[in-house]
Design a protein around this motif. Structure first.
Motif, PDB file in Angstrom:
ATOM      1  N   GLY A  55       4.021   9.639  -8.989  1.00 20.78           N
ATOM      2  CA  GLY A  55       4.869   9.759 -10.161  1.00 20.78           C
ATOM      3  C   GLY A  55       6.308   9.350  -9.945  1.00 20.78           C
ATOM      4  O   GLY A  55       7.145   9.549 -10.826  1.00 20.78           O
ATOM      5  N   LEU A  56       6.614   8.754  -8.792  1.00 20.41           N
ATOM      6  CA  LEU A  56       7.990   8.341  -8.526  1.00 20.41           C
ATOM      7  C   LEU A  56       8.370   7.129  -9.382  1.00 20.41           C
ATOM      8  O   LEU A  56       7.574   6.215  -9.567  1.00 20.41           O
ATOM      9  CB  LEU A  56       8.167   7.981  -7.043  1.00 20.41           C
ATOM     10  CG  LEU A  56       7.960   9.094  -6.010  1.00 20.41           C
ATOM     11  CD1 LEU A  56       8.288   8.575  -4.623  1.00 20.41           C
ATOM     12  CD2 LEU A  56       8.794  10.314  -6.339  1.00 20.41           C
ATOM     13  N   SER A  57       9.582   7.135  -9.878  1.00 21.38           N
ATOM     14  CA  SER A  57      10.111   5.988 -10.620  1.00 21.38           C
ATOM     15  C   SER A  57      10.527   4.911  -9.628  1.00 21.38           C
ATOM     16  O   SER A  57      10.576   5.149  -8.407  1.00 21.38           O
ATOM     17  CB  SER A  57      11.326   6.412 -11.447  1.00 21.38           C
ATOM     18  OG  SER A  57      12.397   6.775 -10.587  1.00 21.38           O
ATOM     19  N   ASN A  58      10.873   3.725 -10.127  1.00 21.11           N
ATOM     20  CA  ASN A  58      11.324   2.662  -9.236  1.00 21.11           C
ATOM     21  C   ASN A  58      12.579   3.082  -8.473  1.00 21.11           C
ATOM     22  O   ASN A  58      12.731   2.780  -7.287  1.00 21.11           O
ATOM     23  CB  ASN A  58      11.595   1.378 -10.025  1.00 21.11           C
ATOM     24  CG  ASN A  58      10.318   0.635 -10.362  1.00 21.11           C
ATOM     25  OD1 ASN A  58       9.222   1.058 -10.007  1.00 21.11           O
ATOM     26  ND2 ASN A  58      10.447  -0.478 -11.053  1.00 21.11           N
ATOM     27  N   ALA A  59      13.488   3.782  -9.143  1.00 22.16           N
ATOM     28  CA  ALA A  59      14.717   4.234  -8.488  1.00 22.16           C
ATOM     29  C   ALA A  59      14.399   5.229  -7.369  1.00 22.16           C
ATOM     30  O   ALA A  59      14.988   5.175  -6.281  1.00 22.16           O
ATOM     31  CB  ALA A  59      15.660   4.859  -9.513  1.00 22.16           C
ATOM     32  N   GLU A  60      13.455   6.127  -7.639  1.00 18.19           N
ATOM     33  CA  GLU A  60      13.063   7.110  -6.620  1.00 18.19           C
ATOM     34  C   GLU A  60      12.336   6.440  -5.459  1.00 18.19           C
ATOM     35  O   GLU A  60      12.517   6.817  -4.298  1.00 18.19           O
ATOM     36  CB  GLU A  60      12.191   8.189  -7.257  1.00 18.19           C
ATOM     37  CG  GLU A  60      12.960   9.085  -8.222  1.00 18.19           C
ATOM     38  CD  GLU A  60      12.063   9.951  -9.087  1.00 18.19           C
ATOM     39  OE1 GLU A  60      12.512  11.020  -9.507  1.00 18.19           O
ATOM     40  OE2 GLU A  60      10.901   9.552  -9.343  1.00 18.19           O
TER      41      GLU A  60
ATOM     42  N   PHE B  11      14.246   3.257   1.188  1.00 23.32           N
ATOM     43  CA  PHE B  11      15.490   2.587   1.609  1.00 23.32           C
ATOM     44  C   PHE B  11      15.456   1.099   1.248  1.00 23.32           C
ATOM     45  O   PHE B  11      15.793   0.237   2.061  1.00 23.32           O
ATOM     46  CB  PHE B  11      15.722   2.765   3.118  1.00 23.32           C
ATOM     47  CG  PHE B  11      15.770   4.217   3.545  1.00 23.32           C
ATOM     48  CD1 PHE B  11      16.895   4.997   3.281  1.00 23.32           C
ATOM     49  CD2 PHE B  11      14.673   4.806   4.161  1.00 23.32           C
ATOM     50  CE1 PHE B  11      16.936   6.333   3.654  1.00 23.32           C
ATOM     51  CE2 PHE B  11      14.713   6.143   4.543  1.00 23.32           C
ATOM     52  CZ  PHE B  11      15.839   6.909   4.278  1.00 23.32           C
ATOM     53  N   LEU B  12      15.023   0.833   0.022  1.00 21.24           N
ATOM     54  CA  LEU B  12      14.973  -0.530  -0.487  1.00 21.24           C
ATOM     55  C   LEU B  12      15.830  -0.619  -1.743  1.00 21.24           C
ATOM     56  O   LEU B  12      16.177   0.397  -2.349  1.00 21.24           O
ATOM     57  CB  LEU B  12      13.529  -0.925  -0.842  1.00 21.24           C
ATOM     58  CG  LEU B  12      12.497  -0.921   0.289  1.00 21.24           C
ATOM     59  CD1 LEU B  12      11.100  -1.149  -0.286  1.00 21.24           C
ATOM     60  CD2 LEU B  12      12.833  -1.997   1.318  1.00 21.24           C
ATOM     61  N   SER B  13      16.162  -1.825  -2.154  1.00 25.13           N
ATOM     62  CA  SER B  13      16.901  -1.997  -3.399  1.00 25.13           C
ATOM     63  C   SER B  13      15.932  -1.852  -4.573  1.00 25.13           C
ATOM     64  O   SER B  13      14.729  -2.128  -4.437  1.00 25.13           O
ATOM     65  CB  SER B  13      17.558  -3.375  -3.447  1.00 25.13           C
ATOM     66  OG  SER B  13      16.570  -4.382  -3.635  1.00 25.13           O
ATOM     67  N   PRO B  14      16.412  -1.415  -5.737  1.00 23.67           N
ATOM     68  CA  PRO B  14      15.545  -1.312  -6.910  1.00 23.67           C
ATOM     69  C   PRO B  14      14.876  -2.649  -7.247  1.00 23.67           C
ATOM     70  O   PRO B  14      13.729  -2.678  -7.692  1.00 23.67           O
ATOM     71  CB  PRO B  14      16.510  -0.873  -8.019  1.00 23.67           C
ATOM     72  CG  PRO B  14      17.582  -0.115  -7.301  1.00 23.67           C
ATOM     73  CD  PRO B  14      17.774  -0.873  -6.019  1.00 23.67           C
ATOM     74  N   THR B  15      15.595  -3.735  -7.036  1.00 25.40           N
ATOM     75  CA  THR B  15      15.024  -5.057  -7.318  1.00 25.40           C
ATOM     76  C   THR B  15      13.833  -5.346  -6.420  1.00 25.40           C
ATOM     77  O   THR B  15      12.801  -5.867  -6.858  1.00 25.40           O
ATOM     78  CB  THR B  15      16.088  -6.158  -7.125  1.00 25.40           C
ATOM     79  OG1 THR B  15      17.177  -5.913  -8.016  1.00 25.40           O
ATOM     80  CG2 THR B  15      15.499  -7.531  -7.411  1.00 25.40           C
TER      81      THR B  15
ATOM     82  N   LEU C 239       0.835  -1.204   0.000  1.00 24.78           N
ATOM     83  CA  LEU C 239       0.000   0.000   0.000  1.00 24.78           C
ATOM     84  C   LEU C 239       0.869   1.253   0.000  1.00 24.78           C
ATOM     85  O   LEU C 239       0.571   2.231  -0.682  1.00 24.78           O
ATOM     86  CB  LEU C 239      -0.927   0.004   1.219  1.00 24.78           C
ATOM     87  CG  LEU C 239      -2.154  -0.902   1.143  1.00 24.78           C
ATOM     88  CD1 LEU C 239      -2.834  -0.973   2.510  1.00 24.78           C
ATOM     89  CD2 LEU C 239      -3.137  -0.412   0.088  1.00 24.78           C
ATOM     90  N   GLU C 240       1.945   1.208   0.757  1.00 21.94           N
ATOM     91  CA  GLU C 240       2.858   2.348   0.812  1.00 21.94           C
ATOM     92  C   GLU C 240       3.517   2.571  -0.548  1.00 21.94           C
ATOM     93  O   GLU C 240       3.615   3.711  -1.032  1.00 21.94           O
ATOM     94  CB  GLU C 240       3.928   2.091   1.879  1.00 21.94           C
ATOM     95  CG  GLU C 240       4.865   3.264   2.099  1.00 21.94           C
ATOM     96  CD  GLU C 240       5.869   2.998   3.208  1.00 21.94           C
ATOM     97  OE1 GLU C 240       6.411   3.976   3.749  1.00 21.94           O
ATOM     98  OE2 GLU C 240       6.110   1.813   3.519  1.00 21.94           O
ATOM     99  N   VAL C 241       3.934   1.485  -1.190  1.00 21.84           N
ATOM    100  CA  VAL C 241       4.540   1.597  -2.511  1.00 21.84           C
ATOM    101  C   VAL C 241       3.530   2.154  -3.518  1.00 21.84           C
ATOM    102  O   VAL C 241       3.856   3.026  -4.329  1.00 21.84           O
ATOM    103  CB  VAL C 241       5.060   0.215  -2.989  1.00 21.84           C
ATOM    104  CG1 VAL C 241       5.454   0.273  -4.466  1.00 21.84           C
ATOM    105  CG2 VAL C 241       6.246  -0.227  -2.143  1.00 21.84           C
TER     106      VAL C 241
ATOM    107  N   HIS D 245       7.841  -5.515  -5.523  1.00 24.54           N
ATOM    108  CA  HIS D 245       6.618  -4.984  -4.891  1.00 24.54           C
ATOM    109  C   HIS D 245       5.638  -4.478  -5.951  1.00 24.54           C
ATOM    110  O   HIS D 245       4.437  -4.761  -5.887  1.00 24.54           O
ATOM    111  CB  HIS D 245       6.960  -3.843  -3.926  1.00 24.54           C
ATOM    112  CG  HIS D 245       7.489  -4.291  -2.605  1.00 24.54           C
ATOM    113  ND1 HIS D 245       6.881  -5.261  -1.840  1.00 24.54           N
ATOM    114  CD2 HIS D 245       8.572  -3.893  -1.890  1.00 24.54           C
ATOM    115  CE1 HIS D 245       7.560  -5.446  -0.711  1.00 24.54           C
ATOM    116  NE2 HIS D 245       8.596  -4.618  -0.732  1.00 24.54           N
ATOM    117  N   VAL D 246       6.154  -3.726  -6.912  1.00 25.61           N
ATOM    118  CA  VAL D 246       5.286  -3.175  -7.954  1.00 25.61           C
ATOM    119  C   VAL D 246       4.645  -4.316  -8.746  1.00 25.61           C
ATOM    120  O   VAL D 246       3.444  -4.292  -9.040  1.00 25.61           O
ATOM    121  CB  VAL D 246       6.078  -2.244  -8.898  1.00 25.61           C
ATOM    122  CG1 VAL D 246       5.217  -1.837 -10.101  1.00 25.61           C
ATOM    123  CG2 VAL D 246       6.545  -1.000  -8.150  1.00 25.61           C
ATOM    124  N   GLY D 247       5.439  -5.320  -9.078  1.00 26.94           N
ATOM    125  CA  GLY D 247       4.907  -6.461  -9.811  1.00 26.94           C
ATOM    126  C   GLY D 247       3.800  -7.174  -9.058  1.00 26.94           C
ATOM    127  O   GLY D 247       2.781  -7.571  -9.640  1.00 26.94           O
TER     128      GLY D 247
END
Length: 235
Positions: A180-185, A191-195, A171-173, A200-202
């Protein structure tokens, strides 16, 4: 312009009522190894071309005769029963995010490109959308937020999906993704890794049966998870 890309050849349909636009975009895509399976001069032709050739991506103009790009997008991305469930649509527009943006998003478009896009950006956008991602620039998100900020409660709100299957972290993600934040942002903010963020997004898209993050943004606003002023409950 581009390099050799492994895997199946990417296939595209170009729908625009201007022959020069179709020809120009077709040359750009072909030069990068992207096969243009068909061209269409109006929305009806686009629907027929997609059903006949089943491309990965459609470059869809908005303003066309007989059937506009919004209606064509709705028909192409309907229920997928005609074999087009894997097709993604990128909306082409001469205008900087005009009033068709929201309609195109809710019709299922995976992003937008201005017609003066550079060849490199065009190719990158087509490949990005084919990979399952979406073109949702911060400017588009801001316009979407502005629309909701000046819009009374609509019947669409009642159509939101059940979010109870999402974990607190998901929910936070989703709240932050909707700004509008990208995965990197997102990775930097949480404070998580891009992977991990990509995972999470998937999962969010899978649980909510959403095509891509564009649909996730629309859902976040329509469900009331996020308000036009920004996400709530994220600290």
């Amino acid at each position: 312009m581009g390099g050799v890309v492994s895997g199946p050849a990417l296939r595209a349909v170009i729908a625009d009522d201007q022959a020069l636009v179709r020809t120009g975009f077709g040359m750009i895509l072909a030069a990068d190894g992207i096969e243009v399976t068909a061209e269409a001069a109006d929305g009806a032709e686009a629907v027929e071309a997609v059903r006949r050739t089943r491309p990965d991506v459609v470059l869809m103009d908005i303003r066309m005769p007989r059937m506009d790009g919004i209606e064509a997008t709705r028909r192409i991305l309907g229920d997928g029963s005609d074999g087009t469930d894997g097709t993604r649509v990128i909306i082409l527009t001469t205008y900087d995010l005009d009033h068709y943006v929201y309609a195109a998003l809710t019709a299922g478009a995976s992003g937008f490109l201005l017609k003066d896009v550079t060849p490199e950006h065009l190719v990158a956008a087509v490949r990005l959308v084919r990979s399952g991602d979406a073109l949702l620039a911060p400017t588009i998100t801001r316009r979407l937020i502005e629309r909701f900020a000046h819009q009374e409660e609509s019947p669409r709100t009642a159509l939101h999906r059940d979010l109870s299957g999402l974990t607190p972290r998901e929910l936070e993600v989703l709240r932050l993704l909707a700004t509008g934040l990208s995965n990197a942002e997102l990775a930097d903010r949480l404070f998580l890794s891009p992977t991990t963020v990509k995972t999470h997004v998937g999962r969010i898209l899978s649980k909510l049966d959403l095509r891509d993050r564009v649909q996730a943004v629309v859902l976040a606003y329509e469900s009331g998870l996020i308000s036009p002023q920004g996400p709530s409950g994220t600290g």
